[in-house]
Motif scaffolding. Structure first.
Motif, PDB file in Angstrom:
ATOM      1  N   PHE A  29       0.823  -1.358  -0.035  1.00  0.00           N
ATOM      2  CA  PHE A  29       0.183   0.073   0.186  1.00  0.00           C
ATOM      3  C   PHE A  29       0.932   1.206  -0.004  1.00  0.00           C
ATOM      4  O   PHE A  29       0.443   2.283  -0.543  1.00  0.00           O
ATOM      5  CB  PHE A  29      -0.979  -0.035   0.945  1.00  0.00           C
ATOM      6  N   PRO A  30       2.180   1.372   0.609  1.00  0.00           N
ATOM      7  CA  PRO A  30       2.865   2.571   0.580  1.00  0.00           C
ATOM      8  C   PRO A  30       3.352   2.709  -1.059  1.00  0.00           C
ATOM      9  O   PRO A  30       3.235   3.947  -1.546  1.00  0.00           O
ATOM     10  CB  PRO A  30       4.106   2.129   1.267  1.00  0.00           C
ATOM     11  N   TYR A  31       3.648   1.771  -1.888  1.00  0.00           N
ATOM     12  CA  TYR A  31       3.847   1.754  -3.153  1.00  0.00           C
ATOM     13  C   TYR A  31       2.882   2.486  -3.963  1.00  0.00           C
ATOM     14  O   TYR A  31       2.877   3.116  -4.725  1.00  0.00           O
ATOM     15  CB  TYR A  31       4.567   0.663  -3.630  1.00  0.00           C
ATOM     16  N   LEU A  32       1.458   1.836  -3.618  1.00  0.00           N
ATOM     17  CA  LEU A  32       0.455   2.096  -4.410  1.00  0.00           C
ATOM     18  C   LEU A  32      -0.063   3.553  -4.234  1.00  0.00           C
ATOM     19  O   LEU A  32      -0.495   4.390  -4.998  1.00  0.00           O
ATOM     20  CB  LEU A  32      -0.742   1.013  -4.056  1.00  0.00           C
ATOM     21  N   VAL A  33       0.191   3.884  -2.770  1.00  0.00           N
ATOM     22  CA  VAL A  33      -0.266   5.474  -2.646  1.00  0.00           C
ATOM     23  C   VAL A  33       0.737   6.162  -3.413  1.00  0.00           C
ATOM     24  O   VAL A  33       0.341   7.364  -3.819  1.00  0.00           O
ATOM     25  CB  VAL A  33       0.093   5.747  -0.826  1.00  0.00           C
ATOM     26  N   ASP A  34       2.076   5.724  -3.349  1.00  0.00           N
ATOM     27  CA  ASP A  34       2.775   6.806  -4.479  1.00  0.00           C
ATOM     28  C   ASP A  34       2.453   6.641  -5.751  1.00  0.00           C
ATOM     29  O   ASP A  34       2.545   7.952  -6.320  1.00  0.00           O
ATOM     30  CB  ASP A  34       4.241   6.007  -4.273  1.00  0.00           C
ATOM     31  N   SER A  35       1.989   5.575  -6.156  1.00  0.00           N
ATOM     32  CA  SER A  35       1.758   5.716  -7.594  1.00  0.00           C
ATOM     33  C   SER A  35       0.395   6.300  -7.818  1.00  0.00           C
ATOM     34  O   SER A  35       0.316   6.687  -9.149  1.00  0.00           O
ATOM     35  CB  SER A  35       1.790   4.285  -8.269  1.00  0.00           C
ATOM     36  N   LEU A  36      -0.569   6.408  -7.026  1.00  0.00           N
ATOM     37  CA  LEU A  36      -1.930   6.912  -6.952  1.00  0.00           C
ATOM     38  C   LEU A  36      -1.790   8.355  -6.837  1.00  0.00           C
ATOM     39  O   LEU A  36      -2.828   9.213  -7.145  1.00  0.00           O
ATOM     40  CB  LEU A  36      -2.722   6.293  -6.024  1.00  0.00           C
ATOM     41  N   THR A  37      -0.862   8.997  -6.461  1.00  0.00           N
ATOM     42  CA  THR A  37      -0.833  10.372  -5.948  1.00  0.00           C
ATOM     43  C   THR A  37       0.391  10.959  -6.675  1.00  0.00           C
ATOM     44  O   THR A  37       1.208  10.548  -7.174  1.00  0.00           O
ATOM     45  CB  THR A  37      -0.751  10.642  -4.579  1.00  0.00           C
ATOM     46  N   GLN A  38       0.597  12.214  -6.452  1.00  0.00           N
ATOM     47  CA  GLN A  38       1.952  12.915  -6.964  1.00  0.00           C
ATOM     48  C   GLN A  38       2.780  13.037  -5.919  1.00  0.00           C
ATOM     49  O   GLN A  38       3.708  13.952  -6.028  1.00  0.00           O
ATOM     50  CB  GLN A  38       1.537  14.465  -7.603  1.00  0.00           C
ATOM     51  N   ASN A  39       2.570  12.152  -4.901  1.00  0.00           N
ATOM     52  CA  ASN A  39       3.360  12.616  -3.676  1.00  0.00           C
ATOM     53  C   ASN A  39       4.518  11.330  -3.739  1.00  0.00           C
ATOM     54  O   ASN A  39       4.178  10.187  -4.072  1.00  0.00           O
ATOM     55  CB  ASN A  39       2.734  12.144  -2.298  1.00  0.00           C
ATOM     56  N   LYS A  40       5.739  11.692  -3.279  1.00  0.00           N
ATOM     57  CA  LYS A  40       6.822  10.630  -3.153  1.00  0.00           C
ATOM     58  C   LYS A  40       6.746   9.982  -1.597  1.00  0.00           C
ATOM     59  O   LYS A  40       6.457  10.572  -0.806  1.00  0.00           O
ATOM     60  CB  LYS A  40       8.183  11.355  -3.492  1.00  0.00           C
ATOM     61  N   VAL A  41       6.660   8.653  -1.911  1.00  0.00           N
ATOM     62  CA  VAL A  41       6.529   7.939  -0.772  1.00  0.00           C
ATOM     63  C   VAL A  41       7.899   7.102  -0.145  1.00  0.00           C
ATOM     64  O   VAL A  41       8.604   6.674  -0.997  1.00  0.00           O
ATOM     65  CB  VAL A  41       5.521   6.993  -0.553  1.00  0.00           C
ATOM     66  N   PHE A  42       8.064   7.202   1.091  1.00  0.00           N
ATOM     67  CA  PHE A  42       9.278   6.189   1.890  1.00  0.00           C
ATOM     68  C   PHE A  42       8.714   5.364   2.602  1.00  0.00           C
ATOM     69  O   PHE A  42       7.832   5.682   3.628  1.00  0.00           O
ATOM     70  CB  PHE A  42      10.271   7.248   2.458  1.00  0.00           C
ATOM     71  N   ASN A  43       8.975   4.108   2.698  1.00  0.00           N
ATOM     72  CA  ASN A  43       8.470   3.083   3.500  1.00  0.00           C
ATOM     73  C   ASN A  43       9.681   2.436   4.407  1.00  0.00           C
ATOM     74  O   ASN A  43      10.451   1.742   4.142  1.00  0.00           O
ATOM     75  CB  ASN A  43       8.060   1.904   2.525  1.00  0.00           C
ATOM     76  N   PHE A  44       9.148   3.042   5.636  1.00  0.00           N
ATOM     77  CA  PHE A  44      10.131   2.406   6.613  1.00  0.00           C
ATOM     78  C   PHE A  44       9.733   1.228   7.473  1.00  0.00           C
ATOM     79  O   PHE A  44      10.116   1.000   8.528  1.00  0.00           O
ATOM     80  CB  PHE A  44      10.203   3.547   7.915  1.00  0.00           C
ATOM     81  N   GLY A  45       8.402   0.601   6.783  1.00  0.00           N
ATOM     82  CA  GLY A  45       8.100  -0.594   7.600  1.00  0.00           C
ATOM     83  C   GLY A  45       9.014  -1.771   7.297  1.00  0.00           C
ATOM     84  O   GLY A  45       9.410  -2.088   6.280  1.00  0.00           O
ATOM     85  N   VAL A  46       9.201  -2.715   8.376  1.00  0.00           N
ATOM     86  CA  VAL A  46      10.022  -3.877   8.288  1.00  0.00           C
ATOM     87  C   VAL A  46       9.288  -5.120   9.044  1.00  0.00           C
ATOM     88  O   VAL A  46       8.764  -4.811  10.199  1.00  0.00           O
ATOM     89  CB  VAL A  46      11.674  -3.543   8.908  1.00  0.00           C
ATOM     90  N   SER A  47       9.614  -6.251   8.557  1.00  0.00           N
ATOM     91  CA  SER A  47       8.989  -7.314   9.275  1.00  0.00           C
ATOM     92  C   SER A  47       9.397  -7.449  10.517  1.00  0.00           C
ATOM     93  O   SER A  47      10.627  -7.580  10.815  1.00  0.00           O
ATOM     94  CB  SER A  47       9.236  -8.674   8.489  1.00  0.00           C
ATOM     95  N   GLY A  48       8.428  -7.940  11.564  1.00  0.00           N
ATOM     96  CA  GLY A  48       8.887  -8.101  13.018  1.00  0.00           C
ATOM     97  C   GLY A  48       9.150  -6.810  13.792  1.00  0.00           C
ATOM     98  O   GLY A  48       9.600  -6.704  14.761  1.00  0.00           O
ATOM     99  N   TYR A  49       9.047  -5.665  13.203  1.00  0.00           N
ATOM    100  CA  TYR A  49       9.373  -4.501  13.862  1.00  0.00           C
ATOM    101  C   TYR A  49       8.397  -4.298  15.042  1.00  0.00           C
ATOM    102  O   TYR A  49       7.239  -4.651  14.815  1.00  0.00           O
ATOM    103  CB  TYR A  49       9.474  -3.292  13.060  1.00  0.00           C
ATOM    104  N   SER A  50       8.652  -3.371  16.060  1.00  0.00           N
ATOM    105  CA  SER A  50       7.740  -2.931  16.901  1.00  0.00           C
ATOM    106  C   SER A  50       7.714  -1.644  17.309  1.00  0.00           C
ATOM    107  O   SER A  50       8.551  -0.869  16.449  1.00  0.00           O
ATOM    108  CB  SER A  50       8.270  -3.601  18.425  1.00  0.00           C
TER     109      SER A  50
END
Length: 357
Positions: free
Chosen positions: A110-131
């Motif tokens: 969904f972060p990538y899709l938000v980037d592609s659906l808008t004119q905004n550049k997105v950076f994804n800090f999500g990582v598996s297992g993070y708290s």
């Protein structure tokens, strides 16, 4: 005297052999018969966060269904979204495997899709297992004054508060991670107790050799078992004094309050739009949390509510939004599938259009 030394050597040798067999057998079972998935060549140890993706890398997630998902990472060691740089991004996403996108390609998150659906550049800090602890450590590490992003999205999930209370990611491999605990009766964010090298013990080529029968068990035990034994036993002994510096939090909800209060302060001090994304709470539970912080600067978006409202009559949440085998007779992984990521991205885009910074 010689007998004592000899007996001690035999004893520790047997302990070493037992632990090596125990740990390597457990890992090997995970490789040959994964319950859901396992990753190869994706992560490396990190002194700040415990671990993160290997920078500028291509790794893989392998699923029980033989599905293979490539994981591309950027120069900072997070999942890649086109060629976006952190300092040029308009939106930042923080979270665990749901934000990371376990089970789907980079382009389906969904972060990538938000980037592609808008004119905004997105950076994804999500990582598996993070708290929550790792998310807060990430915030501490970023020069907030250099960011062009004004909107920050933070995952809120019921499993993240309990995960944040543990100094180890999993009891089995004991990967040391940041955690939240009491220090002098005050809730405090702690760094990892020590650096875990579990991700360096086996790299993808080594595992492929073992799977293909090109390398024997003896080498496997000596290579992996000795290093893991050293990290778990020796490092925990030499760092035992650190374990006395804190007291564990018994009520995980205190961690959640600490997390949200820090984010509220972040919003006020740097004029960010901090949006809390519900992933995992039922609609009523999230509504209560939102009500508790109605006077704060935090904004709230209920992705679970959107997913529920998109379900057709009689349809199953698990069937529609999770990973199944091809004939849809077996649930393979409980993370969001492509359909769920698409719906979440549409909800975020719609929300942002109504609440521009």
């Amino acid at each position: 005297m010689i007998k004592v030394i000899a007996s001690s050597l035999v004893f520790f040798g047997l302990v070493f052999l037992f632990l090596s067999i125990l740990f390597t057998h457990g890992l090997w079972s995970g490789i040959t018969n994964p319950q859901t998935s396992f990753s190869l060549g994706v992560f490396e140890e990190d002194s700040l966060l415990g671990y993160k993706c290997i920078p500028n890398n291509l790794g893989f997630y392998y699923f029980k269904t033989k599905k293979v998902v490539p994981i591309y990472s950027n120069d900072l060691g997070f999942r890649k979204i086109s060629s976006n740089k952190l300092e040029d991004s308009d939106m930042l996403f923080f979270g665990d495997s749901y934000s990371f996108g376990d089970g789907v390609s980079n382009q389906e998150t969904f972060p990538y899709l938000v980037d592609s659906l808008t004119q905004n550049k997105v950076f994804n800090f999500g990582v598996s297992g993070y708290s929550y602890a790792q998310v807060l450590r990430l915030i501490q590490s970023v020069d907030l004054n250099q960011l062009s992003a004004r909107t920050l999205f933070f995952q809120l999930s019921p499993w993240l508060d309990e995960r944040s209370c543990n100094e180890k990611l999993e009891p089995f491999v004991r990967i040391q991670v940041p955690f939240i605990a009491y220090q002098n009766e005050k809730v405090t964010l702690f760094p990892p107790n020590y650096l875990s090298s579990i991700f360096n013990v086996l790299r993808q080529n080594d595992v492929e050799q073992y799977k293909n029968g090109e390398a024997g068990w003896l080498r496997f035990y000596l290579n992996f078992g000795s290093k893991l034994f050293w990290k778990i036993v020796c490092d925990e002994v030499t760092n035992s004094y650190k374990f006395l510096a804190y007291t564990k939090i018994k009520n995980p909800l205190e961690v959640e309050r600490f997390y949200l209060e820090v984010l509220s302060e972040l919003s006020l001090s740097h004029d960010f739009d901090v949006v809390i994304l519900n992933i995992g709470y039922d609609v009523e539970g999230f509504r209560e949390i939102k009500s508790d912080y109605s006077n704060s600067s935090l904004l709230f978006l209920d992705l679970e509510d959107r997913l529920q409202r998109k379900l057709c009559d009689g349809c199953s949440y698990e069937k529609e939004y999770m990973h199944w085998n091809q004939d849809r007779t077996e649930l393979i992984d409980r993370h969001y599938n492509q359909v769920a990521h698409q719906i979440c991205s549409e909800a975020i885009v719609e929300y942002f259009s109504k609440h521009p910074h």
